[in-house]
Design a protein around this motif. Structure first.
Motif, PDB file in Angstrom:
ATOM      1  N   ALA A  26       3.423 -26.767 -19.723  1.00 22.83           N
ATOM      2  CA  ALA A  26       4.650 -26.573 -20.510  1.00 22.83           C
ATOM      3  C   ALA A  26       5.766 -27.457 -19.954  1.00 22.83           C
ATOM      4  CB  ALA A  26       5.057 -25.103 -20.478  1.00 22.83           C
ATOM      5  N   ARG A  27       5.839 -27.549 -18.628  1.00 22.13           N
ATOM      6  CA  ARG A  27       6.884 -28.393 -18.012  1.00 22.13           C
ATOM      7  C   ARG A  27       6.712 -29.854 -18.422  1.00 22.13           C
ATOM      8  NH1 ARG A  27       7.865 -31.638 -13.979  1.00 22.13           N
ATOM      9  NH2 ARG A  27       5.728 -31.600 -13.205  1.00 22.13           N
ATOM     10  N   LEU A  28       5.465 -30.328 -18.381  1.00 23.55           N
ATOM     11  CA  LEU A  28       5.211 -31.730 -18.758  1.00 23.55           C
ATOM     12  C   LEU A  28       5.589 -31.958 -20.223  1.00 23.55           C
ATOM     13  CD1 LEU A  28       1.810 -32.360 -16.934  1.00 23.55           C
ATOM     14  CD2 LEU A  28       4.054 -33.359 -16.381  1.00 23.55           C
ATOM     15  N   TYR A  29       5.252 -30.994 -21.063  1.00 22.17           N
ATOM     16  CA  TYR A  29       5.581 -31.117 -22.490  1.00 22.17           C
ATOM     17  C   TYR A  29       7.100 -31.199 -22.675  1.00 22.17           C
ATOM     18  CZ  TYR A  29       6.299 -29.895 -27.362  1.00 22.17           C
ATOM     19  OH  TYR A  29       6.721 -29.907 -28.661  1.00 22.17           O
ATOM     20  N   LEU A  30       7.806 -30.321 -21.979  1.00 24.65           N
ATOM     21  CA  LEU A  30       9.268 -30.285 -22.141  1.00 24.65           C
ATOM     22  C   LEU A  30       9.908 -31.543 -21.540  1.00 24.65           C
ATOM     23  CD1 LEU A  30       9.757 -26.476 -21.401  1.00 24.65           C
ATOM     24  CD2 LEU A  30      10.290 -27.621 -23.563  1.00 24.65           C
ATOM     25  N   GLN A  31       9.315 -32.111 -20.487  1.00 24.89           N
ATOM     26  CA  GLN A  31       9.818 -33.364 -19.901  1.00 24.89           C
ATOM     27  C   GLN A  31       9.695 -34.503 -20.897  1.00 24.89           C
ATOM     28  OE1 GLN A  31      11.434 -33.828 -17.338  1.00 24.89           O
ATOM     29  NE2 GLN A  31      10.853 -32.435 -15.694  1.00 24.89           N
ATOM     30  N   ASP A  32       8.585 -34.504 -21.645  1.00 25.47           N
ATOM     31  CA  ASP A  32       8.253 -35.660 -22.484  1.00 25.47           C
ATOM     32  C   ASP A  32       8.737 -35.570 -23.921  1.00 25.47           C
ATOM     33  OD1 ASP A  32       7.063 -36.791 -20.386  1.00 25.47           O
ATOM     34  OD2 ASP A  32       4.997 -36.294 -20.950  1.00 25.47           O
ATOM     35  N   SER A  33       9.152 -34.382 -24.366  1.00 24.66           N
ATOM     36  CA  SER A  33       9.536 -34.251 -25.778  1.00 24.66           C
ATOM     37  C   SER A  33      11.054 -34.203 -25.893  1.00 24.66           C
ATOM     38  CB  SER A  33       8.916 -32.980 -26.371  1.00 24.66           C
ATOM     39  OG  SER A  33       9.330 -31.847 -25.639  1.00 24.66           O
ATOM     40  N   ALA A  34      11.521 -34.556 -27.085  1.00 21.53           N
ATOM     41  CA  ALA A  34      12.957 -34.523 -27.332  1.00 21.53           C
ATOM     42  C   ALA A  34      13.348 -33.123 -27.781  1.00 21.53           C
ATOM     43  CB  ALA A  34      13.304 -35.539 -28.413  1.00 21.53           C
ATOM     44  N   GLY A  35      14.426 -32.591 -27.216  1.00 23.95           N
ATOM     45  CA  GLY A  35      14.912 -31.267 -27.625  1.00 23.95           C
ATOM     46  C   GLY A  35      15.719 -31.382 -28.892  1.00 23.95           C
ATOM     47  N   PRO A  36      16.360 -30.327 -29.325  1.00 31.26           N
ATOM     48  CA  PRO A  36      16.320 -28.993 -28.719  1.00 31.26           C
ATOM     49  C   PRO A  36      14.982 -28.294 -28.973  1.00 31.26           C
ATOM     50  CG  PRO A  36      17.595 -28.944 -30.748  1.00 31.26           C
ATOM     51  CD  PRO A  36      17.231 -30.375 -30.504  1.00 31.26           C
ATOM     52  N   TRP A  37      14.769 -27.220 -28.232  1.00 28.06           N
ATOM     53  CA  TRP A  37      13.509 -26.482 -28.334  1.00 28.06           C
ATOM     54  C   TRP A  37      13.776 -25.000 -28.618  1.00 28.06           C
ATOM     55  CZ3 TRP A  37      15.077 -29.446 -24.187  1.00 28.06           C
ATOM     56  CH2 TRP A  37      14.414 -30.673 -23.997  1.00 28.06           C
ATOM     57  N   VAL A  38      12.796 -24.387 -29.226  1.00 31.86           N
ATOM     58  CA  VAL A  38      12.805 -22.918 -29.350  1.00 31.86           C
ATOM     59  C   VAL A  38      11.608 -22.425 -28.551  1.00 31.86           C
ATOM     60  CG1 VAL A  38      12.864 -20.938 -30.894  1.00 31.86           C
ATOM     61  CG2 VAL A  38      13.646 -23.159 -31.708  1.00 31.86           C
ATOM     62  N   ILE A  39      11.873 -21.535 -27.605  1.00 30.35           N
ATOM     63  CA  ILE A  39      10.790 -21.015 -26.764  1.00 30.35           C
ATOM     64  C   ILE A  39      10.617 -19.537 -27.075  1.00 30.35           C
ATOM     65  CG2 ILE A  39      10.028 -20.696 -24.373  1.00 30.35           C
ATOM     66  CD1 ILE A  39      11.609 -23.222 -23.768  1.00 30.35           C
ATOM     67  N   LYS A  40       9.397 -19.167 -27.493  1.00 29.76           N
ATOM     68  CA  LYS A  40       9.161 -17.788 -27.942  1.00 29.76           C
ATOM     69  C   LYS A  40       7.988 -17.187 -27.183  1.00 29.76           C
ATOM     70  CE  LYS A  40      10.657 -18.613 -32.665  1.00 29.76           C
ATOM     71  NZ  LYS A  40      10.442 -18.375 -34.092  1.00 29.76           N
ATOM     72  N   THR A  41       8.143 -15.946 -26.796  1.00 29.79           N
ATOM     73  CA  THR A  41       6.994 -15.246 -26.215  1.00 29.79           C
ATOM     74  C   THR A  41       6.007 -14.963 -27.333  1.00 29.79           C
ATOM     75  OG1 THR A  41       8.070 -13.120 -26.583  1.00 29.79           O
ATOM     76  CG2 THR A  41       8.337 -14.101 -24.402  1.00 29.79           C
ATOM     77  N   ASP A  42       4.726 -15.061 -27.014  1.00 28.53           N
ATOM     78  CA  ASP A  42       3.698 -14.669 -27.982  1.00 28.53           C
ATOM     79  C   ASP A  42       3.814 -13.184 -28.278  1.00 28.53           C
ATOM     80  OD1 ASP A  42       1.252 -14.784 -29.488  1.00 28.53           O
ATOM     81  OD2 ASP A  42       0.229 -13.891 -27.755  1.00 28.53           O
ATOM     82  N   TYR A  43       4.161 -12.427 -27.259  1.00 30.37           N
ATOM     83  CA  TYR A  43       4.121 -10.951 -27.264  1.00 30.37           C
ATOM     84  C   TYR A  43       5.495 -10.367 -27.614  1.00 30.37           C
ATOM     85  CZ  TYR A  43       5.812 -12.496 -22.702  1.00 30.37           C
ATOM     86  OH  TYR A  43       6.499 -13.159 -21.718  1.00 30.37           O
ATOM     87  N   LEU A  44       5.508  -9.080 -27.967  1.00 30.24           N
ATOM     88  CA  LEU A  44       6.763  -8.376 -28.246  1.00 30.24           C
ATOM     89  C   LEU A  44       7.618  -8.365 -26.990  1.00 30.24           C
ATOM     90  CD1 LEU A  44       5.887  -5.117 -30.246  1.00 30.24           C
ATOM     91  CD2 LEU A  44       6.800  -7.282 -31.116  1.00 30.24           C
ATOM     92  N   ALA A  45       8.923  -8.622 -27.167  1.00 31.77           N
ATOM     93  CA  ALA A  45       9.791  -8.690 -25.982  1.00 31.77           C
ATOM     94  C   ALA A  45      11.131  -8.009 -26.258  1.00 31.77           C
ATOM     95  CB  ALA A  45       9.982 -10.133 -25.563  1.00 31.77           C
ATOM     96  N   ALA A  46      11.088  -6.938 -27.062  1.00 29.76           N
ATOM     97  CA  ALA A  46      12.279  -6.123 -27.328  1.00 29.76           C
ATOM     98  C   ALA A  46      13.491  -6.975 -27.729  1.00 29.76           C
ATOM     99  CB  ALA A  46      12.606  -5.264 -26.103  1.00 29.76           C
ATOM    100  N   GLY A  47      13.258  -7.930 -28.610  1.00 33.98           N
ATOM    101  CA  GLY A  47      14.366  -8.743 -29.123  1.00 33.98           C
ATOM    102  C   GLY A  47      14.826  -9.830 -28.158  1.00 33.98           C
ATOM    103  N   LYS A  48      14.174  -9.942 -26.990  1.00 35.15           N
ATOM    104  CA  LYS A  48      14.636 -10.924 -25.994  1.00 35.15           C
ATOM    105  C   LYS A  48      13.644 -12.071 -25.828  1.00 35.15           C
ATOM    106  CE  LYS A  48      17.386  -7.589 -23.431  1.00 35.15           C
ATOM    107  NZ  LYS A  48      16.838  -6.268 -23.759  1.00 35.15           N
TER     108      LYS A  48
END
Ligand code: AMP
Ligand code: GLY
Length: 396
Positions: free
Chosen positions: A116-138
């Motif tokens: 994930a770090r390598l992907y974020l280093q190499d791609s242009a933002g902005p990004w949306v990062i989402k948990t696969d799982y339920l996270a109580a709105g967070k």
């Protein structure tokens, strides 16, 4: 009929209110002191003509399957349909399979933070990062900051998989459909205010207010084909889906893309959508639960809800503050106060017990009138550290 509503927030209070206003008897489980009809008995131990499940966790856990196994009429999808909400990876693959437009994305499996770090280093933002799982709105972070994105992805990957997707521009609208698995009826569209402060500033919350109908963003004619594609794919995957489908849309004409699907009614959207439905909602939901034809919905009027939240929400909500003014609000015509995060102290006073404390609803022929009524009611209520947005209903 006798109806059991599972949950204990503003959405469930609004469902119960709507059923009671048509003369039904309602139990809310576990409910809370400020929600009439509350009982702590497990839904599985109750008898009723209809069970309606509000919260995501109980849907994802498959409570509907357990109740159906006992022969009960349930308005909510089972475990399989609940995956649309319980797993963003499932939901994104499902949308792709159904041909419904959504943001481009990549998936990283639990623990793969280096990738994930390598992907974020190499791609242009902005990004949306989402948990696969339920996270109580967070579970969702939208950011331009690469270091913040890397830190967030790394932290989330300790618990499970993540989805990183493109940021979509546009206006959000909350679409709710009631379905029997074959046909659907659209509720009036709503808009939710996710950020904690006026002008959409500050961190994301579970929702600080909403209004309906949300007009001028997208038309039912443009939305119906999307819902049809989703139902077709559910049938294709042999998923028996009898319940509410919540489709979070991002509209950037001519693009209409799906941000998320939830396998339940929205909160706080439900609090403003249900009062506009003129039908007996219990008849509609029972028909859906039994897989029978749905009566067309009759819609009229407008509603807004203002969420009164506790001090420190959303990061660190305080509790135990005494709430005053609730009796005075009872006399304001066309206002309803739903308890969402309250408790009662030894002197039977209502106190704050959670981030989103009260949902103050105003009804009227127009959003402007509904807004006036809601804020009139809000101004009578008080608790230490209260926070609410003053711009709900202004962006329509
Ligand atoms: P979700 O839990 O997926 O609904 O995301 C919560 C909120 O994050 C949404 O209501 C949007 O405001 C925002 N969001 C999620 N995905 C995107 C996206 N791809 N682009 C822009 N904003 C998003
Ligand atoms: N209002 C957002 C949700 O119910 O998920």
């Amino acid at each position: 009929m006798k109806i059991v509503v599972v949950g204990q927030g503003g959405r469930e209070a609004a469902l119960a209110h709507s059923f009671r206003s048509h003369g039904h008897s309602v139990l809310v489980t576990p409910g809370r002191a400020g929600i009439p009809g509350s009982t702590v008995v497990s839904a599985l131990d109750l008898t009723a003509d209809l069970f309606v499940i509000g919260p995501d966790q109980q849907v994802v856990d498959g409570l509907a399957d357990d109740l159906r196994a006992q022969g009960k009429n349930v308005f909510a999808p089972g475990r399989q349909g609940g995956q649309l909400e319980g797993s963003k990876v499932f939901m994104k693959a499902f949308l792709k399979a159904s041909g419904v437009p959504t943001a481009n994305y990549v998936v990283f499996a639990q623990g793969h933070s280096e990738r994930a770090r390598l992907y974020l280093q190499d791609s242009a933002g902005p990004w949306v990062i989402k948990t696969d799982y339920l996270a109580a709105g967070k579970g969702v972070l939208v950011t331009h900051d690469r270091q913040e994105a890397i830190a967030d992805a790394t932290a989330k990957l300790k618990t499970g998989a993540i989805v990183i997707e493109d940021v979509l521009p546009g206006q959000e609208v909350s679409v709710m459909a009631i379905t029997n698995g074959r046909q659907f009826e659209l509720l009036p569209f709503a808009q939710d205010y996710k950020r904690v402060f006026d002008g959409d500033k500050g961190p994301n919350t579970g929702g600080m207010g909403a209004y309906a109908p949300a007009e001028g963003i997208v038309t039912p004619a443009l939305v119906r084909p999307l819902v049809e594609s989703i139902l077709t794919e559910l049938n294709h995957q042999a998923i028996d889906y009898r319940g509410a489908i919540y489709i979070g849309l991002m509209v950037d004409e001519p693009h209409i893309r799906v941000l998320e699907i939830n396998a339940r009614f929205g909160d706080p959207e439900t609090q403003v959508q249900l009062p506009l439905i003129q039908n007996d909602l219990a008849d509609v939901l029972l028909a859906a639960a039994k897989g029978l034809d749905l009566p067309p919905l009759q819609i009229a009027g407008a509603a807004i809800t203002v969420v009164m939240a506790s001090h420190g929400y959303p990061e660190n909500p305080s509790s135990g503050d005494v709430i005053t003014g609730l009796e005075q609000v009872a006399s304001i015509t066309d206002s309803i106060v739903h308890h969402a995060g309250t408790s009662q102290n030894a002197s039977k006073q209502y106190t704050t017990a959670g981030g989103r404390v009260l949902n103050v609803v105003g009804l009227g022929p127009t959003i402007a009138r509904a807004r006036h009524t809601a804020y009139q009611a809000v101004e009578r209520i008080h608790f230490v550290g209260q926070q609410y947005r003053s711009d709900i209903g202004l962006k329509h």
